[in-house]
Design an enzyme around this catalytic site. Structure first.
Site, PDB file in Angstrom:
ATOM      1  N   HIS A 131       0.873  -1.175   0.000  1.00 38.94           N
ATOM      2  CA  HIS A 131       0.000   0.000   0.000  1.00 38.94           C
ATOM      3  C   HIS A 131       0.910   1.223   0.000  1.00 38.94           C
ATOM      4  CE1 HIS A 131      -3.913  -1.837   0.483  1.00 38.94           C
ATOM      5  NE2 HIS A 131      -3.488  -2.587   1.491  1.00 38.94           N
ATOM      6  N   CYS A 152      -0.397   2.605  -4.480  1.00 37.13           N
ATOM      7  CA  CYS A 152      -1.130   3.817  -4.845  1.00 37.13           C
ATOM      8  C   CYS A 152      -0.265   5.024  -4.557  1.00 37.13           C
ATOM      9  CB  CYS A 152      -2.402   3.932  -4.035  1.00 37.13           C
ATOM     10  SG  CYS A 152      -3.724   3.002  -4.774  1.00 37.13           S
TER      11      CYS A 152
END
Length: 519
Positions: free
Chosen positions: A357, A400
């Site tokens: 992440h 991301c």
């Protein structure tokens, strides 16, 4: 002589036949492609292709012995059926373009954009520019719009910010064309500057080196930061150029070169060198796959598929691959230190892939603590890892870089909390990459946007990267060309509802082409 007269008559007949086969739209396209060769004022009066040919003859771009400029223009506007009138084929034009072509890469890029802009895109672009456009103007072609922006000084070879903003707003797909041009331009600039520095007098070499450094930084900056910022000053304290606006690269190169060689022309950009990839070992490839997180971040289902593919592809490319699963922020940094001190002497390159992440400019450890991408890469600069100096160091980050998008069943996002990321916190890839040569940072998405992962098939970016490496390495393609293809692939993907879009972007300071030997 009568033979000369015959040639002259034949030449004019050829042009006449071509003129008769070109309609209003083709003439507008020719005018646009000739904008850098002929004055705006003269082009405004043009009504036919014949008028353009006359202007090209007056400027000595076209004569009966050399009709290549017309062949090039016909090739650019895809009127291939007319090439045989001049004794050319599509293939012979392609072969001659690298050394005989007159239409600049910048002009080609704009024309390519105009071809891809749909009528809906054009309507939206005109709405966005409504304050700049004349009030009475309600309808114009994409070429006319680009022409207008140039005339108003809103668009130039070294001033693409407004164009980029429009592309980003109306269709991120269009941004690929601009970015591809900027990547190519950056490579040509770097190799040209290298050649100039080699031939410069010792007392001017330091200044030129500094100029190259600033321009490389600026190139990366402009690729990922659409807002203009003033250039940093040289080490002596005075700005190198006027703030916010750099002269065209050609001007910089020629002025630097002419100081040293006042009586000679700037040499044509040399063919780009390639990194040495024939050592005893190809190099190490380190893969960190963060799957389970200790706090609020969800499990990254499908990530194991990415890790498998990366192991398979980089092993096939001859690298020694080592995979680590579920590492905290401290463990990630410790791993970097460990791999920094490995023996890289007989190895050609270094590759590091991180699947986790993330947010803008950083990735998360499994403890949900941040690790800046810049810090990860800094372990492998020449001062920190001498054995990798002048060797390519590639980092691929699947995480991301900001805002999550509405979820669908099978598609998940690698962002933590998208709503809490203000725009001013965005970190662009140029800020993550060390300010020295031989680095490449491949990011799954642009700053501020989510990247997508299928819970069974893996992420769009890593799957596209692996597929394109397998397809294009055997064809002898270099890594930047491969990443351009990856962009193309990922940008076309969408979720089942066709709503989600993603655009990867690479930042790099590579000095040479990087071509993996065919396994």
């Amino acid at each position: 002589s009568s033979m000369g007269d015959d040639m002259s008559i034949k030449f004019h007949q050829q042009l006449l036949v071509i003129d008769e086969n070109l309609g209003t739209e083709e003439v507008e396209a020719l005018k646009f492609l000739c904008s850098d060769l002929l004055s705006f004022k003269k082009l405004e009066a043009v009504e036919s292709a014949q008028d353009i040919f006359q202007l090209l003859m007056a400027k000595d771009f076209l004569n009966k012995e050399d009709t290549f400029i017309v062949a090039e223009l016909l090739y650019r506007i895809r009127c291939h059926f007319l090439l045989h009138k001049l004794g050319y084929t599509k293939e012979t034009v392609q072969e001659n373009l690298p050394w005989k072509g007159k239409v600049s890469r910048y002009r080609q890029m704009l024309y390519e954009l105009s071809e891809d802009i749909t009528s809906e895109d054009l309507r939206r672009a005109m709405f966005l520019l409504r304050n700049q456009l004349p009030k009475k103007l309600t309808n114009m072609s994409s070429l006319e719009l680009l022409n207008f922006l140039e005339k108003q000084d809103h668009l130039a070879e070294n001033n693409l910010q407004i164009l980029e903003k429009i592309c980003m707003e109306i269709s991120p797909d269009l941004l690929k064309t601009v970015n591809k041009y900027k990547m190519e331009r950056g490579l040509i600039l770097q190799v040209s500057l290298s050649k100039i520095i080699e031939s410069a007098a010792p007392d001017s070499q330091a200044l030129l080196e500094e100029m190259r450094e600033l321009l490389m930084r600026r190139q990366i900056m402009s690729l990922f930061n659409p807002t203009p910022s003033p250039l940093p000053a040289t080490r002596t304290g005075s700005p190198l150029f006027s703030p916010g606006r750099i002269p065209p690269f050609s001007t910089l190169l020629s002025s630097a070169y002419h100081q040293k060689n006042p009586n000679t022309l700037l040499p044509a950009p040399a063919k780009l060198m390639t990194y040495k990839m024939d050592g005893p070992h190809r190099g190490y490839c380190l893969i960190i796959n963060n799957f389970n997180f200790t706090g609020t971040l969800q499990m990254r289902r499908g990530s194991d598929k990415d890790a498998e593919m990366l192991v398979q592809v980089f092993t096939w490319l001859g690298l020694d691959v080592k995979t680590y699963t579920d590492k905290t922020s401290v463990e990630i940094e410790n791993l970097m230190q460990e791999w920094q001190s490995k023996d890289h002497r007989e190895r050609d390159c270094f590759v590091c892939c991180i699947l986790s992440h993330g947010e803008s400019g950083l990735v998360y450890g499994t403890d949900e603590q941040e690790v800046p991408i810049r810090k990860i890469m800094s372990y492998f600069t020449a001062s920190q890892c001498l054995q990798l100096a002048e060797k390519p160091k590639l980092f691929f980050i699947q995480a991301c870089q900001g805002k999550e998008i509405q979820q669908a069943v099978y598609i998940e996002s690698d962002a933590q909390n998208p709503d809490l990321l203000p725009v001013q916190q965005l970190v662009s890839p140029f800020e993550s990459i060390p300010e020295e040569a031989d680095f490449l940072l491949g990011m799954a998405t642009v700053g501020g946007y989510a990247s997508f992962r299928h819970i069974h098939r893996g992420t769009w970016y890593i799957q596209a990267l692996c597929n394109k490496l397998q397809l294009l390495v055997p064809r002898g393609e270099d890594i930047l060309s491969i990443l351009t293809e990856v962009n193309e692939d990922v940008s076309k993907r969408a979720d089942n509802l066709g709503r989600k879009k993603q655009m990867p972007q690479p930042a790099y300071t590579l000095r040479k082409k990087l071509i993996f030997p065919v396994p």
